[in-house]
Design an enzyme around this catalytic site. Structure first.
Site, PDB file in Angstrom:
ATOM      1  N   TYR A   1       4.189   5.677  15.468  1.00 29.90           N
ATOM      2  CA  TYR A   1       2.838   5.113  15.284  1.00 29.90           C
ATOM      3  C   TYR A   1       1.766   6.133  15.664  1.00 29.90           C
ATOM      4  O   TYR A   1       0.813   6.368  14.915  1.00 29.90           O
ATOM      5  CB  TYR A   1       2.694   3.848  16.136  1.00 29.90           C
ATOM      6  CG  TYR A   1       1.372   3.124  15.968  1.00 29.90           C
ATOM      7  CD1 TYR A   1       1.179   2.212  14.929  1.00 29.90           C
ATOM      8  CD2 TYR A   1       0.310   3.345  16.850  1.00 29.90           C
ATOM      9  CE1 TYR A   1      -0.030   1.549  14.781  1.00 29.90           C
ATOM     10  CE2 TYR A   1      -0.904   2.690  16.706  1.00 29.90           C
ATOM     11  CZ  TYR A   1      -1.063   1.783  15.673  1.00 29.90           C
ATOM     12  OH  TYR A   1      -2.270   1.130  15.516  1.00 29.90           O
TER      13      TYR A   1
ATOM     14  N   VAL B   1       0.811  -1.236   0.000  1.00 31.20           N
ATOM     15  CA  VAL B   1       0.000   0.000   0.000  1.00 31.20           C
ATOM     16  C   VAL B   1       0.836   1.275   0.000  1.00 31.20           C
ATOM     17  O   VAL B   1       0.314   2.352  -0.269  1.00 31.20           O
ATOM     18  CB  VAL B   1      -1.009   0.055   1.172  1.00 31.20           C
ATOM     19  CG1 VAL B   1      -2.016  -1.068   1.087  1.00 31.20           C
ATOM     20  CG2 VAL B   1      -0.297   0.096   2.518  1.00 31.20           C
TER      21      VAL B   1
HETATM   22  P1  NAD Z   1      -1.995  -7.199  11.811  1.00 36.44           P
HETATM   23  O1  NAD Z   1      -0.515  -7.167  11.916  1.00 36.44           O
HETATM   24  O2  NAD Z   1      -2.705  -8.451  12.127  1.00 36.44           O
HETATM   25  O3  NAD Z   1      -2.464  -6.719  10.370  1.00 36.44           O
HETATM   26  C1  NAD Z   1      -1.827  -5.714   9.653  1.00 36.44           C
HETATM   27  C2  NAD Z   1      -1.972  -6.050   8.194  1.00 36.44           C
HETATM   28  O4  NAD Z   1      -1.373  -5.018   7.406  1.00 36.44           O
HETATM   29  C3  NAD Z   1      -1.239  -7.360   7.827  1.00 36.44           C
HETATM   30  O5  NAD Z   1      -2.058  -8.084   6.936  1.00 36.44           O
HETATM   31  C4  NAD Z   1       0.012  -6.857   7.136  1.00 36.44           C
HETATM   32  O6  NAD Z   1       0.566  -7.786   6.221  1.00 36.44           O
HETATM   33  C5  NAD Z   1      -0.574  -5.642   6.425  1.00 36.44           C
HETATM   34  N1  NAD Z   1       0.470  -4.760   5.906  1.00 36.44           N
HETATM   35  C6  NAD Z   1       1.561  -4.271   6.529  1.00 36.44           C
HETATM   36  N2  NAD Z   1       2.282  -3.524   5.676  1.00 36.44           N
HETATM   37  C7  NAD Z   1       1.609  -3.536   4.495  1.00 36.44           C
HETATM   38  C8  NAD Z   1       1.853  -2.950   3.230  1.00 36.44           C
HETATM   39  N3  NAD Z   1       2.941  -2.205   2.998  1.00 36.44           N
HETATM   40  N4  NAD Z   1       0.955  -3.178   2.240  1.00 36.44           N
HETATM   41  C9  NAD Z   1      -0.149  -3.935   2.459  1.00 36.44           C
HETATM   42  N5  NAD Z   1      -0.424  -4.515   3.626  1.00 36.44           N
HETATM   43  C10 NAD Z   1       0.458  -4.311   4.630  1.00 36.44           C
HETATM   44  O7  NAD Z   1      -2.504  -6.022  12.758  1.00 36.44           O
HETATM   45  P2  NAD Z   1      -3.968  -5.456  13.035  1.00 36.44           P
HETATM   46  O8  NAD Z   1      -4.070  -5.263  14.472  1.00 36.44           O
HETATM   47  O9  NAD Z   1      -4.978  -6.263  12.338  1.00 36.44           O
HETATM   48  O10 NAD Z   1      -3.848  -4.013  12.365  1.00 36.44           O
HETATM   49  C11 NAD Z   1      -4.735  -3.561  11.343  1.00 36.44           C
HETATM   50  C12 NAD Z   1      -4.932  -2.069  11.480  1.00 36.44           C
HETATM   51  O11 NAD Z   1      -5.599  -1.792  12.715  1.00 36.44           O
HETATM   52  C13 NAD Z   1      -3.639  -1.259  11.514  1.00 36.44           C
HETATM   53  O12 NAD Z   1      -3.808  -0.056  10.789  1.00 36.44           O
HETATM   54  C14 NAD Z   1      -3.462  -0.960  12.987  1.00 36.44           C
HETATM   55  O13 NAD Z   1      -2.709   0.217  13.205  1.00 36.44           O
HETATM   56  C15 NAD Z   1      -4.900  -0.797  13.408  1.00 36.44           C
HETATM   57  N6  NAD Z   1      -5.139  -0.926  14.849  1.00 36.44           N
HETATM   58  C16 NAD Z   1      -4.950  -2.111  15.499  1.00 36.44           C
HETATM   59  C17 NAD Z   1      -5.208  -2.198  16.864  1.00 36.44           C
HETATM   60  C18 NAD Z   1      -5.084  -3.469  17.645  1.00 36.44           C
HETATM   61  O14 NAD Z   1      -5.215  -3.430  18.884  1.00 36.44           O
HETATM   62  N7  NAD Z   1      -4.826  -4.614  17.023  1.00 36.44           N
HETATM   63  C19 NAD Z   1      -5.634  -1.066  17.557  1.00 36.44           C
HETATM   64  C20 NAD Z   1      -5.796   0.127  16.869  1.00 36.44           C
HETATM   65  C21 NAD Z   1      -5.543   0.179  15.510  1.00 36.44           C
END
Ligand code: NAD
Length: 284
Positions: A182, A84
């Protein structure tokens, strides 16, 4: 805690949650959809009737397994590899999605990562990677979404021309020591989403964000995968439960559907009350 797993049976259960199929006839793209929150969103969007693109950057097997469950339960899904943060790859992904489905109605820029460091040790590479994926990635995907919505024009599956659901975080408002890159990226997502909504909502494109609290996914596994870690995490959550990807998937369906048609430029906090500052629960 043990993270509930997704499989074909679970996908069928999710479909039963959406008897009215609010997204029937629509097409959605979710980035970073082969893991965690993105997987929750893409599975719920598909269960609610949308044809879906499962974007991934690595781990094609996980993306293929999600596609197989969705197709196996009567839905439409394809997996597309794209980084992305890479303009050419994002443009190519949208082109492939439109070639497959004809258009996109819903785009969820969800991909994100952490590169944590004590501030004085943080490298430019750590800073740039987080900004490029978490913020530039949202810009590139939202821009292609707007271009596609405009190209295609209105159709009778939704009151909006298109919907964008940005994945933010409670750290768009809660500062986070040790995670300066972050928190800065998610603070950026907040004003990116609001400014974009202000600029394009008169074209009936709805832009909103979801701000998850602590959701058990691979990104934060050390924070929930032992009893001691989970207990410490629960100190931050008034509702006293760690979130799961389904919590975000359901919110995503609502924000993508006409049920939220008058919701524009809003961040929906899905955090078990984390932003209520649990430390003040007894008066501070
Ligand atoms: P995760 O690590 O399970 O998923 C992240 C996904 O993003 C993975 O599929 C990874 O391969 C993908 N990714 C990373 N770099 C990429 C790139 N350059 N191109 C395409 N895909 C890419 O983590 P998650 O918790 O599911 O995170 C998803 C979103 O939710 C993120 O934006 C994260 O900041 C946000 N978020 C998560 C939490 C939490 O507690 N888990 C809380 C707040 C926000």
């Amino acid at each position: 805690m043990v993270l509930p797993s997704y499989n074909l049976d679970r996908q069928r259960e999710l479909i039963a949650m959406y008897p009215q199929q609010p997204l029937k006839g629509q097409f959605a793209l979710v980035t970073g959809a082969n893991s965690g929150i993105g997987e929750g969103c893409v599975r719920h969007l598909a269960a609610a009737g949308a044809g879906v693109v499962v974007n991934y950057v690595r781990g094609p097997e996980a993306a293929d397994a999600i596609v197989a469950d969705i197709v196996g339960s009567g839905g439409r899904a394809i997996a597309i590899m794209a980084d992305v943060s890479n303009e050419e790859q994002v443009i190519a992904m949208f082109k492939q999605a439109v070639a497959e489905f004809g258009t996109l109605d819903i785009v969820v820029p969800n991909a994100g990562l952490q590169q944590d460091s004590k501030f004085e040790n943080m490298t430019v590479a750590q800073w740039d990677l987080v900004m490029n994926v978490n913020l530039k990635g949202q810009f590139l995907c939202a821009r292609e979404a707007v271009r596609e919505f405009e190209r295609r024009g209105f159709r009778d599956v939704s009151r909006a021309l298109g919907k964008i659901v940005c994945m933010s975080s409670v750290h768009e408002v809660i500062p986070w020591a040790g995670h300066v890159n972050y928190a800065a990226s998610k603070g950026g997502v907040k004003l990116f989403m609001q400014s974009l909504a202000q600029e394009i909502s008169d074209r009936r494109i709805r832009v909103n964000s979801i701000a998850p609290g602590a959701i058990a996914t691979p990104i934060n596994k050390p924070a929930w995968d032992t009893d001691a870690a989970e207990a410490k995490l629960l100190d931050l959550i008034p509702y006293n439960r760690v979130g799961i990807p389904d919590d975000i998937g359901q919110a995503c369906v609502w924000l993508a559907s006409d049920a939220s048609d008058y919701v524009v430029g809003t961040t929906l906090f899905v955090d078990g009350g984390m932003t209520l500052c649990e430390g003040f629960a007894t008066g501070g």
